[in-house]
Design a protein around this motif. Structure first.
Motif, PDB file in Angstrom:
ATOM      1  N   SER A 257       0.836  -1.197   0.000  1.00 62.80           N
ATOM      2  CA  SER A 257       0.000   0.000   0.000  1.00 62.80           C
ATOM      3  C   SER A 257       0.873   1.249   0.000  1.00 62.80           C
ATOM      4  O   SER A 257       0.486   2.270  -0.528  1.00 62.80           O
ATOM      5  CB  SER A 257      -0.947  -0.004   1.201  1.00 62.80           C
TER       6      SER A 257
ATOM      7  N   TRP B 215       3.193 -15.706   7.845  1.00 66.21           N
ATOM      8  CA  TRP B 215       2.597 -16.686   6.943  1.00 66.21           C
ATOM      9  C   TRP B 215       1.081 -16.606   6.960  1.00 66.21           C
ATOM     10  O   TRP B 215       0.455 -16.776   7.996  1.00 66.21           O
ATOM     11  CB  TRP B 215       3.056 -18.091   7.349  1.00 66.21           C
ATOM     12  N   GLY B 216       0.503 -16.334   5.822  1.00 67.95           N
ATOM     13  CA  GLY B 216      -0.952 -16.328   5.704  1.00 67.95           C
ATOM     14  C   GLY B 216      -1.459 -17.743   5.512  1.00 67.95           C
ATOM     15  O   GLY B 216      -0.758 -18.582   4.958  1.00 67.95           O
ATOM     16  N   GLU B 217      -2.663 -17.985   5.983  1.00 69.52           N
ATOM     17  CA  GLU B 217      -3.228 -19.332   5.872  1.00 69.52           C
ATOM     18  C   GLU B 217      -3.502 -19.672   4.406  1.00 69.52           C
ATOM     19  O   GLU B 217      -3.356 -20.796   3.976  1.00 69.52           O
ATOM     20  CB  GLU B 217      -4.502 -19.423   6.709  1.00 69.52           C
TER      21      GLU B 217
ATOM     22  N   GLN C   6      -5.813 -14.426   2.741  1.00 70.56           N
ATOM     23  CA  GLN C   6      -5.424 -13.875   4.039  1.00 70.56           C
ATOM     24  C   GLN C   6      -4.105 -13.109   3.905  1.00 70.56           C
ATOM     25  O   GLN C   6      -3.916 -12.063   4.522  1.00 70.56           O
ATOM     26  CB  GLN C   6      -5.287 -14.978   5.097  1.00 70.56           C
TER      27      GLN C   6
ATOM     28  N   GLN D  15      -4.856  -9.825   2.599  1.00 66.71           N
ATOM     29  CA  GLN D  15      -5.497  -9.012   3.627  1.00 66.71           C
ATOM     30  C   GLN D  15      -4.464  -8.478   4.628  1.00 66.71           C
ATOM     31  O   GLN D  15      -4.582  -7.355   5.104  1.00 66.71           O
ATOM     32  CB  GLN D  15      -6.589  -9.870   4.274  1.00 66.71           C
ATOM     33  N   PHE D  16      -3.431  -9.270   4.929  1.00 62.44           N
ATOM     34  CA  PHE D  16      -2.348  -8.791   5.805  1.00 62.44           C
ATOM     35  C   PHE D  16      -1.695  -7.551   5.198  1.00 62.44           C
ATOM     36  O   PHE D  16      -1.402  -6.579   5.895  1.00 62.44           O
ATOM     37  CB  PHE D  16      -1.268  -9.869   5.991  1.00 62.44           C
ATOM     38  N   ALA D  17      -1.461  -7.603   3.877  1.00 64.83           N
ATOM     39  CA  ALA D  17      -0.811  -6.482   3.208  1.00 64.83           C
ATOM     40  C   ALA D  17      -1.787  -5.322   3.052  1.00 64.83           C
ATOM     41  O   ALA D  17      -1.442  -4.161   3.266  1.00 64.83           O
ATOM     42  CB  ALA D  17      -0.281  -6.917   1.850  1.00 64.83           C
ATOM     43  N   PHE D  18      -3.013  -5.659   2.696  1.00 64.42           N
ATOM     44  CA  PHE D  18      -4.052  -4.649   2.465  1.00 64.42           C
ATOM     45  C   PHE D  18      -4.315  -3.830   3.726  1.00 64.42           C
ATOM     46  O   PHE D  18      -4.473  -2.615   3.678  1.00 64.42           O
ATOM     47  CB  PHE D  18      -5.327  -5.356   2.006  1.00 64.42           C
ATOM     48  N   SER D  19      -4.352  -4.507   4.883  1.00 67.03           N
ATOM     49  CA  SER D  19      -4.647  -3.818   6.141  1.00 67.03           C
ATOM     50  C   SER D  19      -3.430  -3.047   6.653  1.00 67.03           C
ATOM     51  O   SER D  19      -3.510  -2.373   7.672  1.00 67.03           O
ATOM     52  CB  SER D  19      -5.108  -4.824   7.200  1.00 67.03           C
ATOM     53  N   GLY D  20      -2.293  -3.192   5.968  1.00 67.66           N
ATOM     54  CA  GLY D  20      -1.107  -2.438   6.373  1.00 67.66           C
ATOM     55  C   GLY D  20      -0.318  -3.099   7.490  1.00 67.66           C
ATOM     56  O   GLY D  20       0.700  -2.570   7.927  1.00 67.66           O
ATOM     57  N   ASN D  21      -0.782  -4.258   7.956  1.00 64.29           N
ATOM     58  CA  ASN D  21      -0.039  -4.943   9.009  1.00 64.29           C
ATOM     59  C   ASN D  21       1.267  -5.534   8.478  1.00 64.29           C
ATOM     60  O   ASN D  21       2.192  -5.782   9.237  1.00 64.29           O
ATOM     61  CB  ASN D  21      -0.894  -6.021   9.660  1.00 64.29           C
TER      62      ASN D  21
ATOM     63  N   GLU E 277       4.053  -4.660   5.265  1.00 67.22           N
ATOM     64  CA  GLU E 277       4.320  -3.651   4.233  1.00 67.22           C
ATOM     65  C   GLU E 277       4.249  -4.250   2.838  1.00 67.22           C
ATOM     66  O   GLU E 277       3.827  -3.600   1.894  1.00 67.22           O
ATOM     67  CB  GLU E 277       5.699  -3.019   4.428  1.00 67.22           C
TER      68      GLU E 277
ATOM     69  N   LEU F 275      -6.890  -6.887  14.420  1.00 67.88           N
ATOM     70  CA  LEU F 275      -6.107  -6.685  13.207  1.00 67.88           C
ATOM     71  C   LEU F 275      -6.240  -5.243  12.719  1.00 67.88           C
ATOM     72  O   LEU F 275      -5.272  -4.614  12.306  1.00 67.88           O
ATOM     73  CB  LEU F 275      -6.598  -7.654  12.128  1.00 67.88           C
TER      74      LEU F 275
ATOM     75  N   SER G 230      -3.159  -2.295  13.010  1.00 68.16           N
ATOM     76  CA  SER G 230      -2.613  -1.810  11.750  1.00 68.16           C
ATOM     77  C   SER G 230      -2.022  -0.403  11.880  1.00 68.16           C
ATOM     78  O   SER G 230      -2.667   0.508  12.391  1.00 68.16           O
ATOM     79  CB  SER G 230      -3.715  -1.792  10.688  1.00 68.16           C
ATOM     80  N   PRO G 231      -0.796  -0.220  11.413  1.00 69.55           N
ATOM     81  CA  PRO G 231      -0.176   1.104  11.504  1.00 69.55           C
ATOM     82  C   PRO G 231      -0.879   2.154  10.638  1.00 69.55           C
ATOM     83  O   PRO G 231      -0.527   3.331  10.679  1.00 69.55           O
ATOM     84  CB  PRO G 231       1.256   0.862  11.030  1.00 69.55           C
ATOM     85  N   GLN G 232      -1.860   1.716   9.854  1.00 66.83           N
ATOM     86  CA  GLN G 232      -2.610   2.688   9.052  1.00 66.83           C
ATOM     87  C   GLN G 232      -3.690   3.378   9.878  1.00 66.83           C
ATOM     88  O   GLN G 232      -4.223   4.403   9.477  1.00 66.83           O
ATOM     89  CB  GLN G 232      -3.269   2.004   7.854  1.00 66.83           C
TER      90      GLN G 232
ATOM     91  N   ARG H 123       4.903  -2.724  16.922  1.00 67.35           N
ATOM     92  CA  ARG H 123       3.821  -3.210  16.080  1.00 67.35           C
ATOM     93  C   ARG H 123       3.330  -4.542  16.639  1.00 67.35           C
ATOM     94  O   ARG H 123       4.108  -5.453  16.848  1.00 67.35           O
ATOM     95  CB  ARG H 123       4.295  -3.391  14.650  1.00 67.35           C
TER      96      ARG H 123
ATOM     97  N   ALA I  55       0.683  -6.683  15.547  1.00 68.45           N
ATOM     98  CA  ALA I  55       0.269  -7.800  14.705  1.00 68.45           C
ATOM     99  C   ALA I  55       1.478  -8.692  14.449  1.00 68.45           C
ATOM    100  O   ALA I  55       2.592  -8.206  14.251  1.00 68.45           O
ATOM    101  CB  ALA I  55      -0.297  -7.303  13.388  1.00 68.45           C
ATOM    102  N   PHE I  56       1.266  -9.980  14.470  1.00 71.22           N
ATOM    103  CA  PHE I  56       2.307 -10.975  14.189  1.00 71.22           C
ATOM    104  C   PHE I  56       3.441 -10.975  15.210  1.00 71.22           C
ATOM    105  O   PHE I  56       4.582 -11.274  14.881  1.00 71.22           O
ATOM    106  CB  PHE I  56       2.924 -10.777  12.792  1.00 71.22           C
TER     107      PHE I  56
ATOM    108  N   LEU J 200      -4.965 -17.320  14.741  1.00 71.77           N
ATOM    109  CA  LEU J 200      -4.871 -17.519  13.293  1.00 71.77           C
ATOM    110  C   LEU J 200      -4.969 -16.184  12.565  1.00 71.77           C
ATOM    111  O   LEU J 200      -4.287 -15.941  11.575  1.00 71.77           O
ATOM    112  CB  LEU J 200      -5.992 -18.449  12.801  1.00 71.77           C
TER     113      LEU J 200
ATOM    114  N   GLY K  18      -0.072 -14.676  12.382  1.00 70.82           N
ATOM    115  CA  GLY K  18       0.837 -14.782  11.252  1.00 70.82           C
ATOM    116  C   GLY K  18       1.616 -16.087  11.201  1.00 70.82           C
ATOM    117  O   GLY K  18       2.499 -16.241  10.371  1.00 70.82           O
ATOM    118  N   ASP K  19       1.304 -17.022  12.107  1.00 70.58           N
ATOM    119  CA  ASP K  19       1.840 -18.386  12.003  1.00 70.58           C
ATOM    120  C   ASP K  19       3.372 -18.439  11.912  1.00 70.58           C
ATOM    121  O   ASP K  19       3.930 -19.173  11.106  1.00 70.58           O
ATOM    122  CB  ASP K  19       1.217 -19.068  10.768  1.00 70.58           C
TER     123      ASP K  19
END
Lengths: 251, 222
Positions: free
Chosen positions: A112, A164-166, A170, A173-179, A181, B65, B69-71, B85, B87-88, B166, B170-171
């Motif tokens: 993003s 790691w996304g499932e 997912q 969505q990790f990238a989309f939500s900004g969590n 980069e 989540l 998010s940093p956004q 941060r 998450a994960f 889950l 971030g597993d």
């Protein structure tokens, strides 16, 4: 007089409903998550052309889906994100008929905010703290991302940043939500209306990561449902080409 | 493979122990307040704390989540001022499981405190003991079964957590990969032997913990 008319029309409408249910066909598809947006369009188009058919689609990582199929989930048709998973299913005797390739998909890096002009090396930028990749055991796009990072000696440098996304959705969505980069996702997801314009993407050149051959196969037991074979033919036909192209797939 | 197995069990145990300790520390004052204090909106607070018992873990996962998010506001604030941060990270899933474990610790403690006869406190006050002293020396020793139940329930529930972890975990092997997630991964990869091994261990731990809870409660009822 009046009540008998109501009764009659009630019976008639019930009969009609039952009849329409009996004649309605249902195709149950297990589809790789990268197909999400493209396949919804194909489904719409197919149902429009075949008004008596409903296509029910379950999305997931290819690994999750074959797991479900092997344990008796009632799918007629399996559309994987690669060729290996259909082959695995075939080896376990859970398929009938040939495995056919319906499209080739491309791996992209999506972000993003991060500048992706350095290509694959963008993963080394100090601003990149998290990199999302789909779990390689179940998701072929994750496997491809894992492979390309290893091939260019980047994996060890960023190993502690990978999440790691499932499945590939997912991961997106990790990238989309900004969590994360950067996310390694399918081009088809980067081109989806939900993600389009919300970020940049960089298509990994075919010389670095070969286009992913995505194959499909009929699941054993589909015979009770002749419509499944017709849907498979449709998927492979030229009628879907425009949609595949729109989502960045090649044939 | 074997070291990864141990590592995952270790992460699971670490999360459960940390969650239980934190919740015990949080649970004592909160349950005391809920048991004895009278204030407006108390019912709302009680309902809020009990939410995780009925709420799908994915609701929580989704909210976290977005929050992490940093956004967005909260995540941006953490990143900007603390370079943090959530998450994960282990801290992230720890926060998630503390929030999600609230009712499993607080409800038993609160019920235990409320079941004590009021005279117990009053006598202690009359004898000149402070509120704090009364709480630690008189009340807590008398609700031991509730404490054991709270701790065991929190621990067991934390080990069984799947949905939230889950979604925000971030597993990551050795960091946020819990045994429950590993079972899912291994079953997906058709490695039934490993999935079996994890499952058996989780089954046994949960069984032992629940047996402890039931036997403790039975002994103290009579």
């Amino acid at each position: 007089m009046k009540t008998s008319f109501i009764k009659k029309s009630l019976i008639l409408s019930v009969a009609l409903t039952v009849f329409s249910f009996m004649s309605a066909q249902k195709v149950r598809v297990a589809a790789a998550a990268n197909l999400h947006y493209a396949l919804e369009q194909i489904k719409k188009q197919y149902e429009h052309e075949h008004p008596n058919t409903t296509v029910e689609i379950t999305y997931g990582a290819s690994g999750t889906l074959i797991q479900q199929i092997l344990n008796g989930a009632p799918y007629d048709f399996f559309m994987a994100a690669d060729k290996d998973f259909p082959l695995k299913l075939q080896a376990k005797g859970a398929t009938t008929g040939p495995i056919r390739t319906y499209a080739f998909g491309r791996l992209v890096m999506w972000s993003s905010e991060t500048d992706l002009s350095k290509g694959l090396n963008s993963v080394l930028l100090p601003t990149v703290k998290r990199i999302a990749i789909a779990n390689p055991t179940g998701a072929p796009y994750g496997e491809a991302a894992d492979a390309v990072l290893k091939k260019y000696g980047l994996y060890d440098k960023v190993a502690n940043k990978i999440v790691w996304g499932e499945n590939i959705s997912q991961t997106a969505q990790f990238a989309f939500s900004g969590n994360a980069e950067i996310g390694f996702i399918a081009l088809s997801l980067a081109l989806a209306p939900q993600m389009k314009g919300k970020g940049k993407y960089y298509v990994i050149p075919a010389t670095m990561s070969a286009p992913i051959e995505q194959s499909c196969v009929l699941v054993k037991g589909w015979e009770r449902n002749g419509e499944a074979a017709r849907f498979m033919q449709y998927i492979l036909s030229a009628k879907c080409n425009a949609i595949w192209e729109e989502y960045g797939y090649t044939k | 493979m074997y070291s990864e197995f141990i590592e995952t069990l270790f992460v699971t145990g670490k999360l459960a122990v940390a969650t239980t300790i934190l919740l015990f520390i949080i649970g004592l004052p909160v349950s005391y307040m809920l048991a004895f204090a009278r204030f407006r909106l108390k019912i709302l607070l009680e309902a809020l704390i009990s939410m995780p018992m009925v709420l799908p873990p994915t609701v929580m996962g989704y909210y976290l989540l977005v929050a992490f998010s940093p956004q967005n506001g909260f995540g941006k604030f953490l990143e900007h001022y603390f370079d943090l941060r959530l998450a994960f990270t282990f801290e992230g899933i720890l926060i998630a499981s503390v929030v999600f474990g609230l009712p499993f610790m607080i409800q038993p403690l609160q019920n235990g405190l409320m079941s004590l006869p009021e005279s117990l406190r009053e006598v202690s006050y009359t004898l000149g003991k402070s509120k704090t002293k009364t709480f630690f020396r008189v009340l807590l020793p008398n609700i031991k079964p509730s404490i054991i139940t709270g701790i065991a329930m929190t621990f067991a529930h934390c080990i069984g957590e799947f949905g939230v972890v889950l979604m925000v975990g971030g597993d990551i092997p050795g960091v946020t990969r819990m045994a429950s997630i590993a079972i899912y991964d291994q079953a997906q990869a058709l490695n039934y032997t490993v999935a079996n091994r994890y499952s058996l261990i989780l089954f046994l731990i949960s069984f032992v913990l629940l047996t402890i809870i039931f036997s403790v409660n039975k002994r103290h009822k009579v």
